[in-house]
Design a protein around this motif. Structure first.
Motif, short mmCIF file in Angstrom:
data_model
loop_
_atom_site.label_atom_id
_atom_site.label_comp_id
_atom_site.label_asym_id
_atom_site.label_seq_id
_atom_site.Cartn_x
_atom_site.Cartn_y
_atom_site.Cartn_z
N GLU A 175 0.84 -1.19 0.00
CA GLU A 175 0.00 0.00 0.00
C GLU A 175 0.88 1.24 0.00
O GLU A 175 2.04 1.20 0.45
CB GLU A 175 -0.91 0.00 1.23
CG GLU A 175 -1.96 -1.10 1.20
CD GLU A 175 -2.90 -1.04 2.40
OE1 GLU A 175 -2.64 -0.23 3.32
OE2 GLU A 175 -3.87 -1.79 2.41
N PRO A 176 0.36 2.36 -0.49
CA PRO A 176 -1.00 2.54 -1.00
C PRO A 176 -1.17 1.87 -2.37
O PRO A 176 -0.21 1.78 -3.12
CB PRO A 176 -1.12 4.05 -1.13
CG PRO A 176 0.29 4.51 -1.38
CD PRO A 176 1.15 3.60 -0.55
N ARG A 177 -2.40 1.44 -2.64
CA ARG A 177 -2.68 0.85 -3.94
C ARG A 177 -3.17 1.94 -4.88
O ARG A 177 -4.18 2.60 -4.61
CB ARG A 177 -3.72 -0.26 -3.84
CG ARG A 177 -4.11 -0.78 -5.23
CD ARG A 177 -4.85 -2.09 -5.20
NE ARG A 177 -5.19 -2.50 -6.56
CZ ARG A 177 -5.60 -3.71 -6.92
NH1 ARG A 177 -5.72 -4.65 -5.99
NH2 ARG A 177 -5.88 -4.00 -8.18
N PRO A 178 -2.47 2.15 -6.00
CA PRO A 178 -2.90 3.17 -6.96
C PRO A 178 -4.18 2.77 -7.67
O PRO A 178 -4.55 1.60 -7.73
CB PRO A 178 -1.72 3.25 -7.93
CG PRO A 178 -1.01 1.94 -7.79
CD PRO A 178 -1.22 1.49 -6.39
N ALA A 179 -4.85 3.76 -8.21
CA ALA A 179 -6.11 3.50 -8.93
C ALA A 179 -5.86 2.69 -10.20
O ALA A 179 -6.69 1.88 -10.62
CB ALA A 179 -6.80 4.82 -9.26
N SER A 180 -4.72 2.91 -10.81
CA SER A 180 -4.38 2.21 -12.06
C SER A 180 -3.83 0.82 -11.78
O SER A 180 -2.86 0.66 -11.03
CB SER A 180 -3.35 3.02 -12.84
OG SER A 180 -2.81 2.25 -13.90
N ASP A 181 -4.44 -0.21 -12.40
CA ASP A 181 -3.96 -1.58 -12.23
C ASP A 181 -2.56 -1.75 -12.82
O ASP A 181 -1.75 -2.53 -12.29
CB ASP A 181 -4.92 -2.57 -12.90
CG ASP A 181 -6.17 -2.81 -12.07
OD1 ASP A 181 -6.17 -2.45 -10.87
OD2 ASP A 181 -7.15 -3.37 -12.61
N SER A 182 -2.26 -1.05 -13.90
CA SER A 182 -0.93 -1.20 -14.50
C SER A 182 0.14 -0.60 -13.60
O SER A 182 1.25 -1.15 -13.50
CB SER A 182 -0.90 -0.53 -15.88
OG SER A 182 -1.14 0.86 -15.79
N VAL A 183 -0.16 0.49 -12.91
CA VAL A 183 0.79 1.07 -11.97
C VAL A 183 0.97 0.14 -10.77
O VAL A 183 2.08 -0.05 -10.25
CB VAL A 183 0.33 2.47 -11.51
CG1 VAL A 183 1.27 3.03 -10.43
CG2 VAL A 183 0.27 3.43 -12.70
N PHE A 184 -0.14 -0.46 -10.32
CA PHE A 184 -0.08 -1.42 -9.21
C PHE A 184 0.81 -2.60 -9.58
O PHE A 184 1.67 -3.02 -8.79
CB PHE A 184 -1.50 -1.88 -8.88
CG PHE A 184 -1.59 -2.85 -7.73
CD1 PHE A 184 -1.00 -2.58 -6.50
CD2 PHE A 184 -2.29 -4.05 -7.88
CE1 PHE A 184 -1.10 -3.47 -5.44
CE2 PHE A 184 -2.39 -4.95 -6.83
CZ PHE A 184 -1.79 -4.66 -5.60
N LEU A 185 0.63 -3.12 -10.80
CA LEU A 185 1.45 -4.24 -11.26
C LEU A 185 2.92 -3.82 -11.36
O LEU A 185 3.81 -4.57 -10.96
CB LEU A 185 0.95 -4.75 -12.62
CG LEU A 185 1.79 -5.86 -13.27
CD1 LEU A 185 1.87 -7.09 -12.37
CD2 LEU A 185 1.20 -6.23 -14.63
N SER A 186 3.15 -2.63 -11.87
CA SER A 186 4.52 -2.12 -11.98
C SER A 186 5.19 -2.06 -10.61
O SER A 186 6.36 -2.42 -10.44
CB SER A 186 4.53 -0.75 -12.64
OG SER A 186 5.84 -0.28 -12.82
#
Length: 442
Positions: free
Chosen positions: A344-355
């Motif tokens: 965390e924090p988890r970003p709104a964008s799934d691609s940013v989260f994966l990155s």
């Protein structure tokens, strides 16, 4: 059908038996595979197989290969097997117990009786070690001529007719000291005779020739040599092609395993860090993190991983400092059974989260190699990657390259049976060289 001289490696796994034949140039020329039934699971924590299943699968693999190569042209054979899968045999190599699988933990009930014998934090002080499983088997299936045998040992004995022999890498979790080349003195205090332990040899050493009975059944030549192998994980690592000090292999499976070739062993049981001896007196040193593909699949499907990876710019760090674990607890490179995942924090964008997860995994990999260096090894000069789709993910590779700052390559081969073939080819060539020197008086 190939009629040229070749070398055969047999990989005994939990789910299958695989065979690979290589030619004199180390190129695979034939492969075969036979699936195994799932291990029996009679109770929670109990996993076992009938060893006869392995032998029947091995014969079936050889039968498949006979359609592609002339088995009479096989010069040598080697066997690798699942580390810490053990059984008891009698003096004729007949199983007198089921084989307890690598993840069987029923021997945990005996840990209390050896806590003052096995050194604290020793590799064998675990319910899943070969040593603890052997104690449980001897307690429940004892006979005067009982012998402890690993998965690879038993099939090797079936091939040669020689039992109660093993290689030092399989014997590591049975307690063998590869540095001192002996069973440690503290083992004399265990509640069984040391005569139950196998005679230990180095990987690629000569074990014997194919037994006449096996030659008759399979078509293998009576002078086919059988050489000691290693554990399946060591073989899989070496299959990537690493063979020099400073080369490392990161295996990206459900967990992440980091191993590097060192001049001297690097052992630290606190971190689950241990070393297997390789031919030419090199060592394969490393450990495993609880992080890996299990974290990725917890949040994304394989299809989503491929799609989102294409949206990531690997040259643009997220700035998020994740330590991605599937659940609390880590062993290596941080030893903390209560370590909480940091995602965390988890970003709104799934691609940013994966990155950010990719960055976190690469950070763990970097810490792992730094820990190996800190404990006596050296930082690798080159990292070879093996494993599933994560190993070939170009975005993840670019992020790892950026964080590790060490050249990262993808493995050409990863099959353990391939290295089993190379190991005995190495041993066979040494044997031929010795024979020639004797003939010429060298």
């Amino acid at each position: 059908m190939s009629s040229a001289d070749c070398f055969l490696g047999i990989d005994l796994g939990t789910s299958s038996v695989r065979c690979t034949a290589v030619n004199l140039d180390n190129e695979p020329i034939a492969v075969s595979k036979v699936d195994l039934p799932l291990p029996e699971n009679p109770e929670s924590g109990h996993y076992q197989q009938d060893p006869e299943i392995w032998w029947n699968a091995t014969l079936n693999c050889l039968n498949q290969l006979a359609d592609e190569i002339q088995l009479s042209q096989v010069k040598a054979i080697s066997v690798d097997g699942t580390s810490s899968t053990v059984l008891l045999t009698d003096s004729r190599n007949k199983p007198i117990s089921p084989a307890l699988m690598y993840n069987d933990s029923r021997s945990g009930e005996l840990l209390g009786i050896v806590e003052n014998v096995i050194p604290e934090d020793h590799l064998t002080r675990s319910a899943t070690s070969s040593l603890m499983k052997s104690l449980w088997l001897l307690k429940n299936f004892y006979s005067d001529d009982a012998k402890i045998s690993h998965q690879a040992d038993w099939v090797l004995a079936m091939l040669t007719g020689r039992n109660n022999i093993s290689d030092e890498n399989n014997c590591l979790k049975l307690g063998f000291d590869s540095v001192q080349q002996k069973w440690p003195d503290w083992m004399q205090k265990l509640p069984f005779s040391l005569l139950k332990l196998p005679e230990v040899h180095r990987a690629s050493d000569f074990a014997g020739n194919i037994s006449p009975d096996v030659g008759t059944v399979t078509g293998l030549h009576s002078e086919t040599g059988v050489f000691f192998g290693t554990t399946d994980s060591t073989a899989s690592t070496l299959a990537t092609g690493v063979d020099r000090e400073g080369q490392a292999v990161t295996t990206l499976g459900s967990t992440m395993v980091m191993k590097t070739i060192t001049r001297a062993p690097v052992n630290n049981f606190e971190y689950g860090l241990y070393s297997h001896r390789l031919p030419d007196n090199l060592w394969l040193s490393g450990g495993a993190s609880n992080a890996g593909g299990n974290v990725l699949l917890k949040y994304f499907s394989i299809e989503a991983l491929e799609h989102l990876s294409q949206q990531i710019n690997p040259d643009k760090p997220t700035g998020l400092q994740y330590y991605p674990l599937p659940a609390p607890g880590e062993r290596f490179p941080i030893n903390d059974p209560k370590l909480v995942p940091r995602m965390e924090p988890r970003p709104a964008s799934d691609s940013v989260f994966l990155s950010a997860i990719f960055e976190g995994l690469a950070g763990i990999e970097k810490l792992a190699y730094e820990k190996i260096a800190e404990l006596g090894g050296t930082l690798p000069r080159e990292i070879i990657t093996s494993g599933g789709k994560a190993a070939t993910n170009k975005t993840f590779t670019a992020i790892r390259q950026s964080i590790l700052k060490i050249p990262v390559k993808t493995a050409r081969y990863t099959e353990a049976s391939y290295v089993a073939a190379l190991l005995e080819k190495h041993g066979w060539e040494k044997l031929q060289k010795k024979s020639q020197m004797k003939m010429t008086g060298g």
